[in-house]
Design a protein around this motif. Sequence first.
Motif, short mmCIF file in Angstrom:
data_model
loop_
_atom_site.label_atom_id
_atom_site.label_comp_id
_atom_site.label_asym_id
_atom_site.label_seq_id
_atom_site.Cartn_x
_atom_site.Cartn_y
_atom_site.Cartn_z
N PRO A 98 3.20 -0.55 3.79
CA PRO A 98 2.92 -1.86 4.38
C PRO A 98 2.57 -2.90 3.31
O PRO A 98 1.89 -2.60 2.33
N LEU A 99 3.07 -4.12 3.52
CA LEU A 99 2.81 -5.19 2.57
C LEU A 99 1.35 -5.65 2.64
O LEU A 99 0.79 -5.79 3.72
N HIS A 100 0.78 -5.85 1.49
CA HIS A 100 -0.56 -6.42 1.38
C HIS A 100 -0.46 -7.93 1.19
O HIS A 100 -1.11 -8.70 1.88
N SER A 101 0.39 -8.35 0.23
CA SER A 101 0.59 -9.77 -0.04
C SER A 101 1.87 -9.96 -0.83
O SER A 101 2.42 -9.02 -1.39
N VAL A 102 2.32 -11.21 -0.86
CA VAL A 102 3.53 -11.57 -1.61
C VAL A 102 3.22 -12.83 -2.40
O VAL A 102 2.69 -13.79 -1.87
N ARG A 103 3.56 -12.79 -3.67
CA ARG A 103 3.40 -13.95 -4.54
C ARG A 103 4.79 -14.27 -5.10
O ARG A 103 5.50 -13.38 -5.55
N PHE A 104 5.18 -15.55 -5.05
CA PHE A 104 6.52 -15.88 -5.53
C PHE A 104 6.55 -17.21 -6.25
O PHE A 104 5.65 -18.04 -6.11
N THR A 105 7.59 -17.38 -7.04
CA THR A 105 7.83 -18.62 -7.75
C THR A 105 9.31 -18.96 -7.63
O THR A 105 10.14 -18.08 -7.43
N HIS A 106 9.60 -20.24 -7.73
CA HIS A 106 10.99 -20.71 -7.59
C HIS A 106 11.27 -21.69 -8.72
O HIS A 106 10.47 -22.58 -8.97
N ARG A 107 12.39 -21.51 -9.37
CA ARG A 107 12.74 -22.39 -10.50
C ARG A 107 14.20 -22.78 -10.39
O ARG A 107 15.08 -21.92 -10.36
N LYS A 108 14.43 -24.09 -10.32
CA LYS A 108 15.81 -24.58 -10.38
C LYS A 108 16.23 -24.55 -11.83
O LYS A 108 15.60 -25.16 -12.68
N LEU A 109 17.29 -23.82 -12.13
CA LEU A 109 17.74 -23.69 -13.50
C LEU A 109 18.67 -24.82 -13.92
O LEU A 109 18.77 -25.16 -15.08
N ARG A 139 -3.75 4.79 1.13
CA ARG A 139 -3.87 3.42 1.64
C ARG A 139 -4.77 2.53 0.79
O ARG A 139 -4.71 1.32 0.89
N ASN A 140 -5.63 3.10 -0.05
CA ASN A 140 -6.51 2.29 -0.89
C ASN A 140 -5.86 1.91 -2.22
O ASN A 140 -6.47 1.21 -3.02
N VAL A 141 -4.64 2.38 -2.46
CA VAL A 141 -3.95 2.10 -3.72
C VAL A 141 -2.86 1.05 -3.47
O VAL A 141 -2.03 1.20 -2.58
N LEU A 142 -2.90 -0.02 -4.28
CA LEU A 142 -1.87 -1.05 -4.20
C LEU A 142 -0.86 -0.83 -5.32
O LEU A 142 -1.22 -0.49 -6.45
N ASN A 143 0.39 -1.04 -5.00
CA ASN A 143 1.47 -0.96 -5.97
C ASN A 143 2.23 -2.28 -5.93
O ASN A 143 2.08 -3.05 -4.99
N THR A 144 3.05 -2.55 -6.93
CA THR A 144 3.81 -3.79 -6.94
C THR A 144 5.30 -3.51 -7.04
O THR A 144 5.72 -2.49 -7.57
N PHE A 145 6.07 -4.44 -6.53
CA PHE A 145 7.52 -4.41 -6.60
C PHE A 145 7.98 -5.83 -6.90
O PHE A 145 7.56 -6.77 -6.24
N VAL A 146 8.81 -6.01 -7.93
CA VAL A 146 9.30 -7.33 -8.31
C VAL A 146 10.75 -7.45 -7.84
O VAL A 146 11.57 -6.56 -8.07
N TRP A 147 11.05 -8.58 -7.20
CA TRP A 147 12.37 -8.81 -6.61
C TRP A 147 12.83 -10.20 -7.00
O TRP A 147 12.05 -11.16 -7.00
N GLN A 148 14.13 -10.35 -7.36
CA GLN A 148 14.67 -11.63 -7.77
C GLN A 148 16.00 -11.90 -7.10
O GLN A 148 16.82 -10.98 -6.95
N ARG A 168 0.85 -1.20 0.00
CA ARG A 168 0.00 0.00 0.00
C ARG A 168 0.88 1.25 0.00
O ARG A 168 1.87 1.30 0.73
N ILE A 169 0.52 2.20 -0.82
CA ILE A 169 1.25 3.47 -0.86
C ILE A 169 0.91 4.23 0.44
O ILE A 169 -0.27 4.36 0.79
N PRO A 170 1.91 4.72 1.18
CA PRO A 170 1.67 5.32 2.50
C PRO A 170 0.63 6.45 2.50
O PRO A 170 -0.22 6.51 3.39
#
Length: 92
Positions: A65-76, A31-40, A26-28
Amino acid sequence: MQTTQLTETEKMLKGYGLTTAELFYRIPDYRNVLNTFVWQTYDLAPDYPELFRFIEFWQGQIEGPLHSVRFTHRKLIAPGEWRNVVGEFRLH
């Protein structure tokens, strides 16, 4: 004491895989707006110590503040898939 960093190939041979996380926060000021950040990063499944360390950092240092986290994992690459080639044959 000097610590050595593993290369990406060395990490993959030790069982690390590429973990990609999409964090919804949530943008400080709005609070009603969600934004995303991608991390690897390269991380070890199923415990994901690097991912959880980053989430703890986010919760302690970032204002959004974090709303949720979605992740994936791939063995290369797996240890059995890599082999050392010491020769080369050329066909005309």
